[in-house]
Design a protein around this motif. Structure first.
Motif, PDB file in Angstrom:
ATOM      1  N   MET A 261       0.830  -1.205   0.000  1.00 26.51           N
ATOM      2  CA  MET A 261       0.000   0.000   0.000  1.00 26.51           C
ATOM      3  C   MET A 261       0.866   1.257   0.000  1.00 26.51           C
ATOM      4  O   MET A 261       0.537   2.252  -0.664  1.00 26.51           O
ATOM      5  N   LYS A 262       1.996   1.228   0.722  1.00 26.40           N
ATOM      6  CA  LYS A 262       2.912   2.374   0.690  1.00 26.40           C
ATOM      7  C   LYS A 262       3.478   2.570  -0.704  1.00 26.40           C
ATOM      8  O   LYS A 262       3.589   3.701  -1.205  1.00 26.40           O
ATOM      9  N   LEU A 263       3.827   1.471  -1.358  1.00 29.86           N
ATOM     10  CA  LEU A 263       4.355   1.555  -2.718  1.00 29.86           C
ATOM     11  C   LEU A 263       3.290   2.089  -3.672  1.00 29.86           C
ATOM     12  O   LEU A 263       3.575   2.939  -4.526  1.00 29.86           O
ATOM     13  N   LYS A 264       2.054   1.625  -3.524  1.00 30.07           N
ATOM     14  CA  LYS A 264       0.973   2.101  -4.385  1.00 30.07           C
ATOM     15  C   LYS A 264       0.722   3.591  -4.182  1.00 30.07           C
ATOM     16  O   LYS A 264       0.558   4.330  -5.171  1.00 30.07           O
ATOM     17  N   ASP A 265       0.723   4.044  -2.929  1.00 36.01           N
ATOM     18  CA  ASP A 265       0.507   5.472  -2.669  1.00 36.01           C
ATOM     19  C   ASP A 265       1.623   6.307  -3.296  1.00 36.01           C
ATOM     20  O   ASP A 265       1.364   7.398  -3.827  1.00 36.01           O
ATOM     21  N   PHE A 266       2.838   5.788  -3.241  1.00 32.08           N
ATOM     22  CA  PHE A 266       3.967   6.556  -3.786  1.00 32.08           C
ATOM     23  C   PHE A 266       3.871   6.691  -5.304  1.00 32.08           C
ATOM     24  O   PHE A 266       4.028   7.774  -5.856  1.00 32.08           O
ATOM     25  N   VAL A 267       3.600   5.594  -5.988  1.00 38.55           N
ATOM     26  CA  VAL A 267       3.600   5.646  -7.458  1.00 38.55           C
ATOM     27  C   VAL A 267       2.380   6.388  -8.004  1.00 38.55           C
ATOM     28  O   VAL A 267       2.382   6.827  -9.163  1.00 38.55           O
ATOM     29  N   ARG A 268       1.335   6.560  -7.194  1.00 41.79           N
ATOM     30  CA  ARG A 268       0.155   7.263  -7.653  1.00 41.79           C
ATOM     31  C   ARG A 268       0.216   8.761  -7.374  1.00 41.79           C
ATOM     32  O   ARG A 268      -0.646   9.510  -7.815  1.00 41.79           O
TER      33      ARG A 268
END
Length: 269
Positions: A261-268
Motif C-alpha cells: 500500500m505504501k508503494l501504491k501510494d507513492f507511485v500514484r
C-alpha cells in the motif's frame, strides 16, 4: 541412553524429544552450534535468509493491467488481503507466559516476561518459509502444465511444517552478565545454535576480546541438556514457539500488505 555423533565437521547430538510443550531455536554468525532435541528435520542453514513473498501478478493474462503498476499492486493487495481474511489466528495457548510487543512496520516481535529475579526477552523474526507463502490466483485458468504440478504443489503445502522461526533469547539480572541464546524453532523440534555469556562493559573502556567459551556441541552432554531445560523453564517451549510461528506468518502477510500500500501510494502521487 546413547547419543549419536552426526559428522566430525559438525557434531549434532540426538537427544530424546521433549514433552509436547518443550522447545527452542536461532543462528550463529561465526559457528553453527546446535543441540537437536529430536531427529525429525535437518537444521536448515541460516534462518536469516530473506523470505520471498512470490507475486502472482506474473500469472495474470496480458491485457488485464500488464505494465500498469498501480493496477498490478491493487491485484496483489487484494489477493494478500483475501489470504489474510481466510487465515484464522489461533488463540493464545493456556500458560503462554510472555507479553507480546508487536510494532507495525517491523519484521520482529518482542516477547517479555519476568522469571524469579530474571528478565527474559525473546526477539522472534519473520518465519523462514520454504519459498514463501503465495496468494492463490483463484480466477486463473489452469493449463496442462499447471495441472501437472498439482501433486508437486500439494507436497509444497505439506512441507510448510518444515519452516522455522529464529529466536534470540536474552536472560538477564539486575547485575552481572547476561546469557544470550540464538535458536531455531521448527514445528516439531527446537535447536540451540549458540550460547554466549555477555559481560557488562564500560562504555568508554578499552576494547576487549573476551573468551567466548567452547562451541555449544563441545559442551558436556549433561550441560547441553541442562541449558535446554534452563530455557524450557523460562518459557521457550514447543507450545510457545509453534504459536509464535503462526503469529509471525500472519504478521508477515499484514506487513506485506502495508508495504504494498505504501508503494501504491507513492507511485500514484
Amino acid at each position: 541412553m546413547a547419543f549419536v555423533s552426526a559428522t566430525a565437521a559438525s557434531t549434532s547430538l540426538l537427544l530424546p524429544a521433549p514433552s509436547a510443550v518443550s522447545g527452542v531455536a536461532g543462528v550463529s554468525a561465526s559457528m553453527h552450534r546446535r543441540l537437536r532435541l529430536a531427529p525429525l528435520h535437518a537444521v536448515k542453514g541460516s534462518s536469516s535468509a530473506p523470505v520471498v513473498m512470490e507475486s502472482k501478478v506474473k500469472n495474470k493474462k496480458k491485457g488485464s493491467g500488464a505494465g500498469n503498476l498501480p493496477g498490478a499492486l491493487d491485484v496483489e493487495i487484494r489477493e494478500a488481503q483475501e489470504y489474510l481474511d481466510s487465515d484464522e489466528q489461533e488463540p493464545v495457548p493456556d500458560n503462554f507466559p510472555f507479553e507480546i510487543l508487536d510494532e507495525e512496520g517491523t519484521s520482529v516481535v518482542i516477547l517479555k516476561r519476568d522469571y524469579k529475579d530474571e528478565k527474559i526477552e525473546v526477539i522472534v523474526s519473520i518465519p523462514n518459509l520454504e519459498g514463501g507463502p503465495e496468494f492463490d490466483d483463484e480466477d486463473g485458468e489452469g493449463d496442462g502444465e499447471n495441472a501437472g504440478k498439482d501433486d508437486e504443489e500439494a507436497e509444497d503445502d505439506e512441507s510448510a511444517g518444515d519452516s522455522s522461526v529464529s529466536l534470540k533469547v536474552v536472560v538477564s539480572k539486575d547485575s552481572g552478565p547476561k546469557l544470550e541464546f540464538t535458536c531455531t524453532a521448527f514445528r516439531e523440534e527446537i535447536t540451540i545454535d549458540d550460547m554466549l555469556i555477555v559481560e557488562k562493559t564500560d562504555a568508554e573502556g578499552e576494547e576487549k576480546f573476551p573468551y567466548e567459551g567452547p562451541e555449544f556441541t563441545e559442551l558436556p552432554v549433561n550441560v547441553q541438556k541442562g541449558l535446554f531445560k534452563f530455557l524450557e523453564q523460562r518459557g521457550i517451549t514447543l507450545s510457545a514457539t509453534n504459536y509464535m510461528h503462526n503469529y509471525m506468518v500472519t504478521k508477515q502477510a499484514q506487513e506485506y500488505i502495508r508495504w504494498m500500500m505504501k508503494l501504491k501510494d507513492f507511485v500514484r502521487q
